[in-house]
Motif scaffolding. Structure first.
Motif, PDB file in Angstrom:
ATOM      1  N   GLY A   7      22.611   9.048 -38.202  1.00  0.00           N
ATOM      2  CA  GLY A   7      21.371   9.592 -37.680  1.00  0.00           C
ATOM      3  C   GLY A   7      20.396  10.019 -38.762  1.00  0.00           C
ATOM      4  N   ALA A   8      19.344  10.684 -38.323  1.00  0.00           N
ATOM      5  CA  ALA A   8      18.268  11.121 -39.214  1.00  0.00           C
ATOM      6  C   ALA A   8      18.506  12.547 -39.698  1.00  0.00           C
ATOM      7  CB  ALA A   8      16.936  11.051 -38.485  1.00  0.00           C
ATOM      8  N   ARG A  16      23.040  13.140 -36.325  1.00  0.00           N
ATOM      9  CA  ARG A  16      21.925  13.486 -37.204  1.00  0.00           C
ATOM     10  C   ARG A  16      22.332  14.655 -38.092  1.00  0.00           C
ATOM     11  NH1 ARG A  16      19.072  17.972 -35.562  1.00  0.00           N
ATOM     12  NH2 ARG A  16      19.641  18.783 -33.503  1.00  0.00           N
ATOM     13  N   GLY A  22      21.019   8.650 -44.717  1.00  0.00           N
ATOM     14  CA  GLY A  22      20.801   8.611 -43.283  1.00  0.00           C
ATOM     15  C   GLY A  22      20.531   7.210 -42.775  1.00  0.00           C
TER      16      GLY A  22
END
Length: 261
Positions: free
Chosen positions: A224-225, A203, A243
């Motif tokens: 990821g975020a 992330r 992302g």
């Protein structure tokens, strides 16, 4: 090559079934970095690319700026120690651990960062762009280039790409260490990262975003975020964040003009 894993005896539960198994576990070691005889930091890391990790850490913290700043590197692999002799540094070591809330890059967006970051990070000036399919290809590479993750489930990985070519790769138990290793390898080989892409398995936090900014990389692609603070900083620093990059799917959060449809 250092031994990256250890094999241990464990108990594995599958429903009501309990059985003894052997399992492969990733190693974690403390790497202590000295600069001009001062102990700078101890990083918990995977025992690979330790010279690259050291150089990247010192570069991203502002101790060194060009390869000529490094006079000598010595390491003791058994004790996980690295000594670097180099150009005297004007930054105060105490600033590395002093955090504060400020306006990001002189803008109205609040950011929470280290004092050294405020001295080093500036908005990127870059018109670099890539085709959407190239972004998909980096995401596909991330999914396939995870041999140690597939074996242990315990590391992050990342890389540097340009025009579809994979130039650098790294992996580590620590997210930050992945970026320092990439930065250190680019520093060691005198590779400018201004018109390149970084892709990453994890992330994107604000601290990860600041690593990318220090490396002068305009595009970050992550599986990821991102966090809201990372996106705020990316907008202020003119960095494209992608992302949830998985095969033929991804989200473009900031500076979308760099991804060509």
């Amino acid at each position: 090559m250092p031994n990256e894993t250890v094999t241990l005896s464990i108990l594995k539960a599958d429903g009501a079934l309990i059985e003894g198994r052997e399992d492969t576990v990733v190693r974690e070691v403390p790497l202590t970095i000295h600069y001009n005889r001062d102990e700078i930091a101890t990083l918990l890391c995977s025992p690979s690319q330790t010279v690259e990790l050291t150089l990247g850490f010192l570069f991203n913290e502002g101790f060194i700026r060009v390869p000529e700043d490094v006079y000598e590197i010595r390491q003791d692999s058994s004790d996980h120690m690295v000594w670097v002799e180099g150009k005297p540094c004007v930054l105060q070591k105490e600033l590395m651990s002093k955090r504060f809330v400020s306006a990001c890059c002189g803008k109205s967006r609040a950011s929470f960062c280290f004092a050294n970051d405020a001295l080093m990070v500036k908005p990127l000036v870059s018109t670099y762009s890539i085709p959407l399919q190239e972004a998909y290809n980096y995401a596909k590479f991330l999914q396939s280039y995870l041999p140690l993750f597939q074996e242990t489930g315990g590391v992050h990985s990342g890389g540097v790409g340009n025009k579809g070519d994979i130039l650098l790769t790294s992996y580590d138990i620590g997210r930050h260490n992945v970026f320092d290793k990439l930065s250190g390898e680019a520093f060691r080989t005198k590779l400018s990262l201004e018109n390149h892409v970084i892709f990453f398995s994890g992330r994107v936090s604000s601290e990860i975003l600041l690593k990318v900014a220090k490396m002068n990389v305009p595009i970050l692609i992550a599986r990821g975020a991102p966090t809201d603070m990372a996106l705020s900083q990316a907008t202020a620093l003119n960095i494209t964040i992608v992302g949830f990059a998985r095969e033929q799917r991804l989200n473009i959060y900031t500076c979308p003009e760099r991804i060509i449809f």
